[in-house]
Design a protein around this motif. Structure first.
Motif, short mmCIF file in Angstrom:
data_model
loop_
_atom_site.label_atom_id
_atom_site.label_comp_id
_atom_site.label_asym_id
_atom_site.label_seq_id
_atom_site.Cartn_x
_atom_site.Cartn_y
_atom_site.Cartn_z
N ARG A 93 -3.37 -9.77 -5.27
CA ARG A 93 -3.06 -8.44 -4.72
C ARG A 93 -1.81 -8.50 -3.95
NH1 ARG A 93 -8.63 -8.40 -3.97
NH2 ARG A 93 -8.46 -8.19 -1.66
N ARG A 94 -1.65 -9.45 -3.06
CA ARG A 94 -0.40 -9.78 -2.21
C ARG A 94 0.73 -10.01 -2.88
NH1 ARG A 94 -4.22 -12.26 1.15
NH2 ARG A 94 -3.75 -14.26 0.33
N ALA A 95 0.53 -10.71 -3.89
CA ALA A 95 1.79 -11.14 -4.88
C ALA A 95 2.32 -9.79 -5.58
CB ALA A 95 1.45 -12.01 -5.89
N LEU A 96 1.11 -8.98 -6.00
CA LEU A 96 1.58 -7.60 -6.58
C LEU A 96 2.24 -6.65 -5.58
CD1 LEU A 96 -1.36 -7.39 -8.90
CD2 LEU A 96 0.98 -7.64 -9.78
N ALA A 97 1.88 -6.65 -4.42
CA ALA A 97 2.45 -5.66 -3.36
C ALA A 97 3.80 -6.31 -3.26
CB ALA A 97 1.39 -5.88 -2.13
N GLN A 98 3.97 -7.40 -3.12
CA GLN A 98 5.45 -7.99 -3.04
C GLN A 98 6.25 -7.37 -4.10
OE1 GLN A 98 5.69 -12.29 -2.07
NE2 GLN A 98 8.07 -12.25 -1.93
N TYR A 99 5.85 -7.85 -5.05
CA TYR A 99 6.54 -7.15 -6.38
C TYR A 99 6.92 -5.66 -6.53
CZ TYR A 99 6.57 -5.77 -11.53
OH TYR A 99 6.93 -5.29 -12.70
N GLY A 103 10.49 -3.20 -6.11
CA GLY A 103 10.77 -1.95 -7.00
C GLY A 103 10.01 -2.36 -8.25
N GLY A 104 9.09 -3.35 -8.29
CA GLY A 104 8.38 -3.42 -9.60
C GLY A 104 7.28 -2.36 -9.71
N VAL A 105 7.24 -2.35 -11.18
CA VAL A 105 6.03 -1.20 -11.45
C VAL A 105 4.77 -1.87 -11.97
CG1 VAL A 105 5.91 0.69 -13.33
CG2 VAL A 105 7.99 0.36 -12.24
N VAL A 106 3.83 -1.42 -11.60
CA VAL A 106 2.37 -1.81 -11.90
C VAL A 106 1.60 -0.68 -12.57
CG1 VAL A 106 0.05 -2.95 -11.32
CG2 VAL A 106 2.33 -3.68 -10.37
N ILE A 107 1.35 -0.65 -13.53
CA ILE A 107 0.37 0.43 -14.50
C ILE A 107 -1.03 0.24 -14.52
CG2 ILE A 107 0.35 1.77 -16.52
CD1 ILE A 107 3.02 2.23 -15.15
N TYR A 108 -1.84 0.99 -13.95
CA TYR A 108 -3.22 0.65 -14.06
C TYR A 108 -3.82 1.43 -15.31
CZ TYR A 108 -8.09 2.18 -13.04
OH TYR A 108 -9.50 2.44 -13.17
N LEU A 109 -4.28 0.79 -16.15
CA LEU A 109 -4.58 1.54 -17.53
C LEU A 109 -5.91 2.06 -17.48
CD1 LEU A 109 -3.01 -0.69 -20.49
CD2 LEU A 109 -2.28 1.39 -19.47
N GLU A 110 -6.61 3.02 -17.13
CA GLU A 110 -7.81 3.59 -17.17
C GLU A 110 -8.12 3.87 -18.32
OE1 GLU A 110 -10.95 6.33 -16.81
OE2 GLU A 110 -9.02 6.92 -17.44
N VAL A 111 -9.56 3.57 -18.29
CA VAL A 111 -10.58 3.91 -19.62
C VAL A 111 -11.84 4.03 -19.25
CG1 VAL A 111 -10.98 1.10 -19.64
CG2 VAL A 111 -10.93 2.42 -21.65
N VAL A 153 -3.24 -1.82 -6.38
CA VAL A 153 -2.11 -2.59 -6.76
C VAL A 153 -1.10 -1.57 -7.68
CG1 VAL A 153 -3.48 -4.53 -6.75
CG2 VAL A 153 -3.33 -3.43 -8.98
N ALA A 154 -1.77 -0.58 -8.27
CA ALA A 154 -0.82 0.24 -9.01
C ALA A 154 0.40 1.32 -8.55
CB ALA A 154 -1.71 1.19 -9.91
N THR A 155 1.23 1.08 -9.10
CA THR A 155 2.17 2.23 -8.72
C THR A 155 2.07 3.45 -9.65
OG1 THR A 155 3.88 1.28 -10.34
CG2 THR A 155 4.13 0.57 -8.21
N HIS A 156 1.53 3.31 -10.84
CA HIS A 156 1.01 4.40 -11.70
C HIS A 156 -0.20 4.18 -12.41
CE1 HIS A 156 5.23 5.90 -11.16
NE2 HIS A 156 5.69 4.54 -11.67
N GLU A 157 -0.91 5.29 -12.75
CA GLU A 157 -2.32 5.22 -13.37
C GLU A 157 -2.09 6.07 -14.68
OE1 GLU A 157 -6.84 6.74 -12.66
OE2 GLU A 157 -5.57 6.03 -10.87
N VAL A 158 -2.20 5.51 -15.82
CA VAL A 158 -2.34 5.90 -17.13
C VAL A 158 -3.50 5.93 -17.75
CG1 VAL A 158 -1.11 5.85 -19.55
CG2 VAL A 158 0.30 5.46 -17.46
#
Length: 177
Positions: A93-99, A103-111, A153-158
């Motif tokens: 989670r820390r590595a993803l926060a740094q990413y 400017g990195g984009v993390v997409i949470y795929l909700e299902v 961790v997500a920047t966007h949820e889809v």
């Protein structure tokens, strides 16, 4: 979109959310490679995921997975698909926060549980769904534990609900601009 110094996009979400299927389509649309950290772990360990769980337990697997995620965040420029439980490890989670800070984009795929169980089927490569509890009940419990971590961790949820992998990839492309 600059994809030379970091993954173009990172996909996270639970088992059955379609990370691999969506990732393949998204990578093809972006003209980049797809990298799956579960495959990285298997290649590095020389064992299947169930074999790693049996020998080292979930904690041992999560440590291997953490190393795979950190390495991929440093050297992969395409689409990166994380294992469903990668977000459990605080270091990941820390590595993803740094990413994300870079400017990195993390997409949470909700299902939904129903969609996830339909997609997973009788996949024997999912040790966390094994045991005396029904796979559907176990999946629901895991989601209760992890939903907040995916959102953290997500920047966007889809949502993947009633959407094909191609449609989900198109929604992500729209999100990326």
């Amino acid at each position: 979109m600059n994809v030379t110094h970091r993954p173009a996009v990172v996909l996270c979400g639970p088992m059955g959310s379609g990370k691999t299927s969506v990732g393949r389509r998204l990578a093809a649309s972006l003209g980049v490679a797809l990298r799956d950290t579960d495959e990285d772990v298997v290649a590095a360990a020389g064992r299947t995921i169930p074999e790693i769980f049996a020998a080292e337990g979930e904690a041992g697997f999560r440590e291997l997975e953490h190393r795979a995620v950190v390495a991929a965040l440093q050297d992969h420029t395409g689409v990166l698909s994380l294992g469903g439980g990668a977000v459990v490890h605080a270091g990941t989670r820390r590595a993803l926060a740094q990413y994300r800070r870079g400017g990195g984009v993390v997409i949470y795929l909700e299902v939904s549980q129903r969609d996830a169980m339909r997609r997973i089927g009788a996949d024997q490569n999912r040790p966390l769904l094994a045991g005396t509890e029904s796979p559907a009940r176990r999946w629901a419990r895991i989601m209760t534990e992890r939903r907040g971590l995916y959102q953290e961790v997500a920047t966007h949820e889809v949502s993947t609900h009633h959407r094909s992998p191609a449609r989900v990839a198109a929604v992500i492309l729209d999100t990326l601009g």
